[in-house]
Design an enzyme around this catalytic site. Structure first.
Site, PDB file in Angstrom:
ATOM      1  N   ASP A 170       0.833  -1.208   0.000  1.00 58.39           N
ATOM      2  CA  ASP A 170       0.000   0.000   0.000  1.00 58.39           C
ATOM      3  C   ASP A 170       0.863   1.252   0.000  1.00 58.39           C
ATOM      4  OD1 ASP A 170       0.796  -0.659   2.689  1.00 58.39           O
ATOM      5  OD2 ASP A 170      -0.647   0.804   3.445  1.00 58.39           O
ATOM      6  N   HIS A 185       6.393   9.812   1.264  1.00 56.25           N
ATOM      7  CA  HIS A 185       5.114  10.446   1.604  1.00 56.25           C
ATOM      8  C   HIS A 185       4.995  11.860   1.039  1.00 56.25           C
ATOM      9  CE1 HIS A 185       4.318   7.621   5.280  1.00 56.25           C
ATOM     10  NE2 HIS A 185       4.851   7.005   4.255  1.00 56.25           N
ATOM     11  N   GLU A 217       0.202  -1.002   5.796  1.00 50.14           N
ATOM     12  CA  GLU A 217       1.272  -0.482   6.661  1.00 50.14           C
ATOM     13  C   GLU A 217       1.063   0.995   6.949  1.00 50.14           C
ATOM     14  OE1 GLU A 217       5.135   1.221   7.896  1.00 50.14           O
ATOM     15  OE2 GLU A 217       3.886   1.779   6.217  1.00 50.14           O
TER      16      GLU A 217
HETATM   17 ZN   LIG Z   1       6.726   2.231   4.121  1.00 49.96          ZN
END
Ligand SMILES: [Zn+2]
Length: 486
Positions: free
Chosen positions: A121, A458, A188
């Site tokens: 994910d 991210h 996760e």
């Molecule tokens: Zn990661």
């Protein structure tokens, strides 16, 4: 010179002598191996595979949102088509609908298995930032020497690179000595409760216990430390624990025209401020000292002198570690007030105010200790309780152990004489849920990147360089071969 001054001078000379001697007796972080030849992997093809994997939108939205089931199922069948030999040699089972557990049966009965972890994910794109990407975030564009897109680093890189190595070995008829498991979770990024937790439970129910597991974590960084030449592999031997505490202040309420000295909000504000402004101290425990020592040999003289003589320069070193925030986070349990709510109307005294404080727990601290300390700092008036699912930091792995040696030797095989150092991972990985089913845990992805790319985890313009991918796959291949005694 008086007797006292003479004695003092002598002590200083002796201390200085010991310090300089200790500073000259430090190990080198550079691996003592020959240059490694370029591995015979087709990097263009690996890049294509990573690009395809990025294009599947396996997004984890939030712990309460549903799973993007179709995207994960598409990813599963893509793995099957892309890595046919691996899917013949290994058995595969689906855990909780969308996570995957592979088993590669070993030759030797009764040998302790090993495991490679990763997650399928990815985090969403922050709304409004889509247009700031150089190439669209789910395009998987292969441009300017990079594969661009969400997940190209975190963490489809691990899944794809491990699968490439396994595919190569399986196609050559290789069979490992011990069972090798590949465990790829599907949540996760939102806590791992649906994926990693379920896989670890399943393994525990089968009495499977790994010799070691290797999960995502730190990487090979360029320009990380100015005194290290070339890229440095940073391997996570430990990771921080996670705890959020909820603080609640209550008050009688009433009309704002006749307030008392305090409201629920002012009580809570004081408590939060007191917790936040009394952080855990920076400490250098034996594990931290070992991490420092591993790189100290290359430090400039004064830093080296201090790092090699923490018994003498400990306070100075601790003071120097307080900034920047990333360095401080390595040496203390961090405290961060993240949510503050209270009040509903301008002329109503609030009856209740709530705040959340997030702690990232250094391996030397525990949940119980933090709860007790926070209660004391917040004061009797404030209710303090544990919010959501916390975890104590897992036990650190052994820098002198066989598994860490396997990692450094495989790095030498694939990358040549680069610098390697152990470290603490300040975030959380899926591997924390495997603490009960493994002896040791390592957190490392063998991908070379700049500090700017590292910040793409991210963030915007997440990308991975095509050029180094062959060596990254070679690292996993060497890990598997070396674990089998080759
Ligand atoms: Zn990661």
């Amino acid at each position: 010179m008086g007797k006292f001054a003479g004695a003092l001078a002598l002590i200083i000379v002796v201390l200085l002598g010991i310090s300089v001697w200790r500073a000259s007796d430090l190990p080198s972080p550079y691996l003592e191996v020959p240059e490694a030849a370029a591995p015979d992997y087709d990097t263009a093809m690996i890049a294509q595979h990573l690009s395809q994997s990025v294009q599947m939108k396996t997004i984890s939205w939030s712990p309460t949102a549903g799973t993007e089931g179709d995207a994960f199922l598409a990813f599963h069948s893509w793995l099957e088509t892309t890595y046919p030999n691996a899917h013949t040699a290994l058995s595969r089972e689906t855990v909780n609908d969308y996570s995957l557990l592979y088993r590669w049966p070993g030759k030797g009965a009764g040998k302790t298995p090993i495991g490679f972890l990763g997650h399928m994910d990815v985090v969403p794109i922050e709304p409004g930032t889509e247009d700031t990407w150089t190439y669209p975030p789910f395009s998987g564009a292969i441009e300017d020497g990079f594969i661009w897109g969400r997940g190209s680093l975190d963490n489809k890189s691990t899944v794809v690179l491990v699968m490439e190595a396994v595919e190569r070995l399986a196609s050559e008829g290789f069979q490992p000595e011990q069972d090798i498991y590949l465990a790829f979770g599907h949540d996760e990024e939102i806590g791992g409760q649906r994926g990693a937790v379920k896989i670890a439970d399943l393994l525990a129910s089968r009495d499977i216990k790994f010799e070691w597991i290797l999960d995502e974590g730190l990487t090979i960084l360029e320009g990380f430390l100015d005194f290290i030449d070339g890229p440095m592999a940073v391997v996570g031997l430990a990771e921080k624990g996670f705890l959020t505490l909820e603080l609640v202040a209550r008050d009688g309420g009433g009309h704002s025209s006749t307030p008392k000295a305090d409201t629920a909000i002012s009580k809570l504000a004081r408590a939060v401020d007191n917790v936040q402004s009394n952080p855990f101290p920076i400490e250098i425990d034996p594990a931290d000292a070992a991490n420092l020592r591993a790189i100290a040999g290359e430090m400039p003289f004064m830093q080296r002198l201090a790092a090699a003589n923490l018994w003498l320069f400990g306070p100075v070193v601790k003071a120097s570690l307080a900034e920047p925030a990333y360095s401080a986070a390595q040496y203390r349990t961090t405290t961060a007030a993240t949510v503050f709510n209270g009040g509903s109307k301008e002329n109503i005294l609030p009856q209740e105010a709530r705040a959340l404080i997030n702690f990232r727990i250094h391996p030397r601290n525990t949940i119980d200790e933090i709860v007790a300390r926070t209660k004391k700092l917040a004061g009797d008036d404030i209710e303090v309780s544990i919010y959501a699912a916390p975890n104590n930091p897992p036990a650190p792995s052994d820098i002198n152990g066989a598994a860490y040696g396997l990692i450094t030797r495989s790095l030498g095989d694939a990358f040549g004489p680069i610098a390697v150092a152990p470290s603490l991972v300040v975030g959380a990985t899926d591997s924390r849920f495997y603490a009960g089913v493994t002896k040791e845990t390592f957190r490392f992805t063998p991908v070379v990147m700049s500090l700017e790319q590292f910040s793409g985890f991210h963030g915007t313009n997440e990308r991975v360089a095509v050029a180094g991918l062959g060596r990254s796959v070679a690292f996993y291949e060497r890990m598997i071969r070396r674990a089998s005694g080759e």
